[in-house]
Design an enzyme around this catalytic site. Structure first.
Site, PDB file in Angstrom:
ATOM      1  CD  GLU A 433      -2.942  -1.100   2.330  1.00  0.00           C
ATOM      2  OE1 GLU A 433      -2.876  -0.202   3.185  1.00  0.00           O
ATOM      3  OE2 GLU A 433      -3.849  -1.966   2.333  1.00  0.00           O
ATOM      4  CD  GLU A 509      -3.066  -6.108   4.369  1.00  0.00           C
ATOM      5  OE1 GLU A 509      -1.905  -5.883   3.956  1.00  0.00           O
ATOM      6  OE2 GLU A 509      -3.697  -5.319   5.082  1.00  0.00           O
TER       7      GLU A 509
HETATM    8  C1  GAL Z   1      -3.974  -2.632   5.554  1.00  0.00           C
HETATM    9  C2  GAL Z   1      -2.482  -2.546   5.806  1.00  0.00           C
HETATM   10  C3  GAL Z   1      -2.073  -3.350   7.026  1.00  0.00           C
HETATM   11  C4  GAL Z   1      -3.004  -3.037   8.163  1.00  0.00           C
HETATM   12  C5  GAL Z   1      -4.402  -3.382   7.751  1.00  0.00           C
HETATM   13  C6  GAL Z   1      -5.429  -3.214   8.840  1.00  0.00           C
HETATM   14  O1  GAL Z   1      -4.440  -1.631   4.770  1.00  0.00           O
HETATM   15  O2  GAL Z   1      -1.782  -3.020   4.711  1.00  0.00           O
HETATM   16  O3  GAL Z   1      -0.763  -3.038   7.384  1.00  0.00           O
HETATM   17  O4  GAL Z   1      -2.878  -1.706   8.482  1.00  0.00           O
HETATM   18  O5  GAL Z   1      -4.756  -2.538   6.680  1.00  0.00           O
HETATM   19  O6  GAL Z   1      -6.709  -3.460   8.341  1.00  0.00           O
END
Ligand code: GAL
Length: 817
Positions: A433, A509
C-alpha cells in the site's frame, strides 16, 4: 588443515570462546561461525563515549541477544503518541492515536557492547560480522572505529571486519541504535532483536550469500539443479555434492571454469523428491572449494526442488498442480516476547497455522527472519517475502521514506541474496500500500524495483499489495506488476481482472475482521468500525473495518472465480500496536485482527478458516460460550463452524432445528447459524450430518459453575537445554465438575523452579496493561499462556500456578541435552 591441526584449532578456539562465554558456534573445516549470544552489555541513552574500547560498561545491564529492550515496558499512553490522520484508513482529520505502536518504550537511542576474543588468526583469514536485523539505524563500531551503518531495521547486513580486528586479545564491538518517533505504523521492537554472527573463513573462499540454487526443469523423473557460486581467487576448483539431509551424496558437479567471479553447474537429479507444503522434501548442496588441490572452503546450502508457475486465467501452480494460496499475513512480533526472535515461538505459530490448514505466509511488511524461512522450508509453507511498507512517499513522518532514495536497491539486494535459496519463497513483494501508487513517479518506481528483483532472481514474480485499486487501474501501476495484489476492495476484483493485463488477481491482504477472544456482543449484527465501552470486539466474527470485510465475503470470490489465486488474511496472530477499531482509545494497545490472539490462542475465526482449509481433519466448533447469567430467556444466537454442511442444535436436549449451508448470504454459505436461540443455562449440543443426512460428529459445551481448579496444558513437555527453548503452557480454570470457565478473570501467579525460568505471560487481552514479564496476570476469557524457558542445564523444570481461592496446579517439564 590436517586432522590433528584441525582438532587443535578447534580446541584452542573452544577454550578461548568458553573463557569469554561465547556459547553458540558451528565449526566446519575452514569455516567457523560464532553466534554472539551472551555477555552483551546494554544501556538506553545517548552515551556519546560508548564506542570507545576503554568505556566503562560494568554498570550496564547484562543481556543476551536476540534482545528487545522495549518489551519489558511499562505500557505508557504517551509513548509515540501520534497526532495524525491515517490517510490509508480514509481519515481526513488528525486525531490522537495512543497505542498505534504498542505504547511500549521503544523510542530513543541505545547502545549494545560486546567484548570478544577470537583465536589467533593467520593472515589468510577473512572475518565477517553479520547482523540478521537491528532496530534501528544501527551504527557499528569495532575497537573504537566506525565500521559501518545500515538504516533499515528489518534487513540483514554484514561487514568485512578482518582489518579492524585487534591482532590478539580482546575486541570491543559497540552498536548504536536509534528509533525515531512516528517511524512506524505498528510496534517495531527495539534493539538487537535478531542474531549477530561472526564468520571466520579463508580469504580465498565462497562469497557471503554467494550460492544461488534454482531448479529450472522439474518433472517427476528428472530435475535440473542449477547452482551458481561466487568465489574469489585463481587456480580454483569447485566440487558441489547434492546430498539428502543425512549427507548421502546423490550426484555431484565439478568445475574450474570461472566466469567473472562465478562457477556454474547444472546437476541432474533423477526421481527428485519434490518440495511442497504437503511434502516439504529438502536437499543439501555441499560446495567444496579447492585452491591448488587444497580444500579452502565448504558451504552447505539447503534447497528444495519445485516448480512454480503463474498463468493468465489459471493462476498459480506448484509442481504442475493448480492451487490457491490459503495464506495469512504475519507481523514480526511474537507477542509477549516482543520482536526478539525465538525459533520455538515461531515454530509454535506455524504448527498452530498448519492445523488450521494454512499453506502460505506473507511477511508483512518487511524482510522475514532466517529462522522463519528455515521453518517454512521444513514444515511446508509457501512464502510471500515482502520488503517495504513505504517507498519515497511517507505514511508516517519518519518512516522508510527517509532512506528510500539512497538505500532501496541495496536493501532489496540483501533480501534477495540472503533468502533466495529457500524453496518456500514463491513470490516477492516490493511494497505494501505504498503511497507512491498515486503518482506517475510511483509507476516508474514499481517497474524499477521489480527489475531489481528480476535481475537478482529471475525465477520468482513480484507483487505489490495495492489499496488504491481504482487509481492503479487508471495510472498503469497495477499493469506493470507481475502479480496484481489487491488489499481488500472485493467490489473491484472483477474490474481489476478485466482491466489488468495479467488475467489473475491475488488477494494479497483480506478480511481485517476484528474480534476479541471469547467476547460476544448483542444484538448480533454485521457492522463496520463498531466500538463498545469495554474496547473489545465481538467474536461472532461479523465486525470489520470501513475498508475491509468479513471472511465469508472473501470465500465467495475465492470459491467462485478461478482467476483469484488465493488470499493472505490479515492476520494470523494479533500483534502489538494498531488497535483498530480503537486507534484513539486508551488502553487499547494491540490488534484485534488476529485469527489467534496475542498469546497464540485461537479465536472462533480460527475454526471458520479451518473448516475450509484443513481438508484432512474434522472441524466442529460451537460459539458463543454458554455462561450468560442475566441473559436467561434472551436471544443468544449460536453459530457452528464445521466442514459438515448441516447440523442439528439442542439446548438442554430440545432441538433448535437443523441448519444447512445455503446461498442466501455469504454467512449462510459458510456458517451454520441459529439466530433465535434463547439462553438457558445447561448444555448446548450439536450433531453434524454428512451429505446423506447421517450423523457424523457431535460436540457439546456446558454452562460452568464457579472457578475451582487451575488446569495446565503445555504445547511441549520436553525442552532442549539450550537456554532459549520454550514451552507454551495454556492455563485455564474449571469448575468443581471439570467444566471450563469461559468468563473467568482470576489473578494468577506463576513460579518456575529447577533448570528453567519463567520467561513471560500473555492473556490475549488487547487492553491489558499488565506486563508480560511479571509472574502474575489475570485470566482473559478464562485463559492465558505462560512461557517457560529452558536453562543450559538438563533436568526437571517445575511450573506452579496459584490463584486466590483456586486449587493450584504444578507441571513438570524436562530439559534434555
Ligand atoms: C492494511 C495494511 C495493514 C493493516 C491493515 C489493517 O491496509 O496493509 O498493514 O494496516 O490494513 O486493516
Amino acid at each position: 588443515m590436517d586432522e590433528t591441526k584441525k582438532i587443535l584449532f578447534k580446541k584452542t578456539l573452544l577454550t578461548s570462546l568458553l573463557l569469554i562465554g561465547i556459547s553458540q558456534l558451528t565449526i566446519c573445516q575452514n569455516r567457523t561461525i560464532i553466534e554472539l549470544t551472551d555477555n552483551w552489555k546494554f544501556k538506553k541513552g545517548t552515551n556519546k563515549e560508548a564506542f570507545q574500547p576503554s568505556f566503562d560498561d560494568s554498570k550496564w545491564e547484562q543481556v543476551t541477544v536476540p534482545h528487545d529492550w522495549a518489551i519489558y515496558g511499562p505500557f505508557d499512553k504517551e509513548i509515540d503518541k501520534q497526532m495524525v490522520a491515517i490517510i490509508q484508513n480514509g481519515e481526513e482529520i488528525a486525531s490522537e492515536k495512543t497505542g498505534r505502536t504498542g505504547a511500549l518504550p521503544h523510542i530513543g537511542e541505545a547502545w549494545y557492547r560486546n567484548q570478544f576474543i577470537l583465536p589467533e588468526l593467520d593472515k589468510n583469514k577473512k572475518v565477517i560480522l553479520l547482523f540478521e536485523g537491528a532496530m534501528s539505524e544501527p551504527k557499528v563500531f569495532l575497537n573504537g572505529k566506525k565500521i559501518g551503518e545500515w538504516n533499515y531495521g528489518y534487513n540483514y547486513f554484514y561487514f568485512d571486519i578482518t582489518d579492524d580486528l585487534s591482532k590478539k586479545g580482546k575486541n570491543t564491538l559497540a552498536v548504536h541504535l536509534n528509533n525515531s518517533p512516528e517511524s512506524s505504523r505498528w510496534y517495531p521492537g527495539a534493539g538487537l532483536y535478531r542474531k549477530v554472527k561472526i564468520i571466520i573463513k579463508n580469504d580465498v573462499s565462497i562469497a557471503q550469500w554467494g550460492t544461488f540454487i534454482t531448479t529450472p526443469y522439474v518433472t517427476d523423473t528428472l530435475a535440473k539443479v542449477n547452482i551458481k557460486t561466487k568465489v574469489n581467487g585463481t587456480g580454483l576448483n569447485l566440487v558441489t555434492d547434492i546430498t539428502d539431509l543425512n549427507g548421502n551424496v546423490i550426484n555431484s558437479g565439478e568445475s574450474s571454469a570461472i566466469f567473472g567471479d562465478e562457477i556454474e553447474f547444472n546437476i541432474p537429479l533423477k526421481n527428485p523428491a519434490l518440495w511442497s507444503p504437503e511434502t516439504p522434501n529438502l536437499y543439501k548442496a555441499v560446495s567444496k572449494l579447492y585452491k591448488n588441490d587444497t580444500l579452502v572452503d565448504i558451504v552447505e546450502t539447503r534447497f528444495g526442488v519445485r516448480e512454480i508457475k503463474y498463468e493468465a486465467n489459471v493462476g498459480f501452480s506448484l509442481n504442475g498442480v493448480n492451487r490457491k494460496f490459503k495464506g495469512v499475513c504475519l507481523h514480526h512480533d511474537l507477542g509477549p516476547l516482543g520482536t526478539a526472535i525465538n525459533r520455538s515461538a515461531l515454530k509454535r505459530q506455524l504448527l498452530i497455522l498448519k492445523d488450521m490448514g494454512v499453506d502460505a505466509i506473507r511477511s508483512s511488511h518487511n524482510m522475514p527472519s532466517f529462522e522463519q524461512l528455515e521453518l517454512c522450508d521444513e514444515l511446508g509453507f509457501m512464502f510471500l517475502a515482502e520488503s517495504f511498507d513505504e517507498w519515497a512517499q511517507p505514511k508516517v513522518k519518519n518512516g522508510y521514506n527517509r532512506f528510500y532514495q539512497t538505500d532501496v536497491e541495496k536493501d532489496l539486494v540483501n533480501l534477495i541474496h540472503a533468502t533466495r535459496n529457500h524453496p518456500c519463497i514463491v513470490m516477492w513483494s516490493s511494497g505494501n500500500e505504498v503511497s507512491d501508487q498515486w503518482s506517475a513517479e510511483g509507476v516508474k518506481q514499481a517497474k524499477r524495483l521489480q527489475e531489481i528483483f528480476h535481475r537478482e532472481d529471475p525465477t520468482r514474480p513480484v507483487t505489490v499489495g495495492m489499496d488504491q485499486v481504482e487509481n492503479t487501474l487508471a495510472n498503469g501501476f497495477g499493469a506493470v506488476l507481475d502479480i496484481p495484489g489487491l488489499n481488500y476492495r472485493l467490489h473491484l476484483y472483477e474490474d481489476a481482472y478485466e482491466k489488468f493485463p495479467q488475467a489473475f488477481i491475488l488477494g494479497s491482504e483480506t478480511a481485517s475482521t476484528v474480534s476479541s477472544r471469547g467476547i460476544y456482543k448483542f444484538p448480533v449484527e454485521k457492522a463496520a468500525m463498531k466500538q463498545y465501552d469495554d474496547f473489545q470486539s465481538s467474536s461472532y466474527d461479523l465486525e470489520y473495518c470501513s475498508w475491509s470485510n468479513v471472511p465469508d465475503d472473501d470465500f465467495v470470490l475465492q470459491d467462485d472465480k478461478p482467476w483469484v489465486m488465493g488470499e493472505f488474511v490479515w492476520t494470523g496472530f494479533d500483534y502489538l500496536g494498531e488497535p483498530t477499531p480503537y486507534d484513539e482509545k486508551w488502553p487499547s494497545r494491540s490488534s484485534y485482527f488476529g485469527i489467534c490472539d496475542l498469546a497464540g490462542i485461537p479465536k472462533d475465526r480460527y475454526y471458520l478458516y479451518r473448516s475450509r482449509w484443513n481438508k484432512q481433519e474434522e472441524t466442529l466448533h460451537i460459539l458463543p460460550h454458554w455462561n450468560w447469567e442475566g441473559r436467561e430467556g434472551e436471544k443468544t444466537p449460536v453459530f457452528v463452524y464445521s466442514n459438515y454442511d448441516s447440523a442439528e442444535l439442542f439446548v438442554n436436549g430440545k432441538s433448535m432445528g437443523i441448519q444447512t449451508k445455503n446461498n442466501q448470504s455469504p454467512q449462510n454459505r459458510y456458517r451454520l447459524m441459529w439466530m433465535d436461540v434463547k439462553y438457558e443455562p445447561g448444555t448446548l449440543k450439536v450433531i453434524a450430518f454428512d451429505k446423506n443426512g447421517n450423523p457424523k460428529a457431535e460436540k457439546e459445551i456446558q454452562t460452568a459453575g464457579k472457578p475451582y481448579q487451575i488446569v495446565l496444558q503445555p504445547d511441549r513437555t520436553e525442552l532442549k537445554a539450550n537456554g532459549e527453548d520454550l514451552s507454551f503452557v495454556t492455563v485455564s480454570v474449571v469448575d468443581n465438575k471439570g467444566i471450563p470457565c469461559p468468563t473467568a478473570t482470576d489473578q494468577l501467579n506463576f513460579q518456575v523452579k529447577g533448570k528453567g525460568l519463567f520467561r513471560a505471560v500473555c492473556n490475549g487481552d488487547p487492553t491489558s496493561l499488565e506486563m508480560f514479564h511479571e509472574p502474575t496476570m489475570k485470566l482473559f476469557s478464562g485463559k492465558l499462556v505462560v512461557l517457560v524457558q529452558s536453562g543450559k542445564e538438563t533436568g526437571e523444570i517445575d511450573l506452579t500456578v496459584t490463584g486466590k481461592g483456586l486449587k493450584s496446579e504444578k507441571l513438570v517439564l524436562t530439559a534434555v541435552p
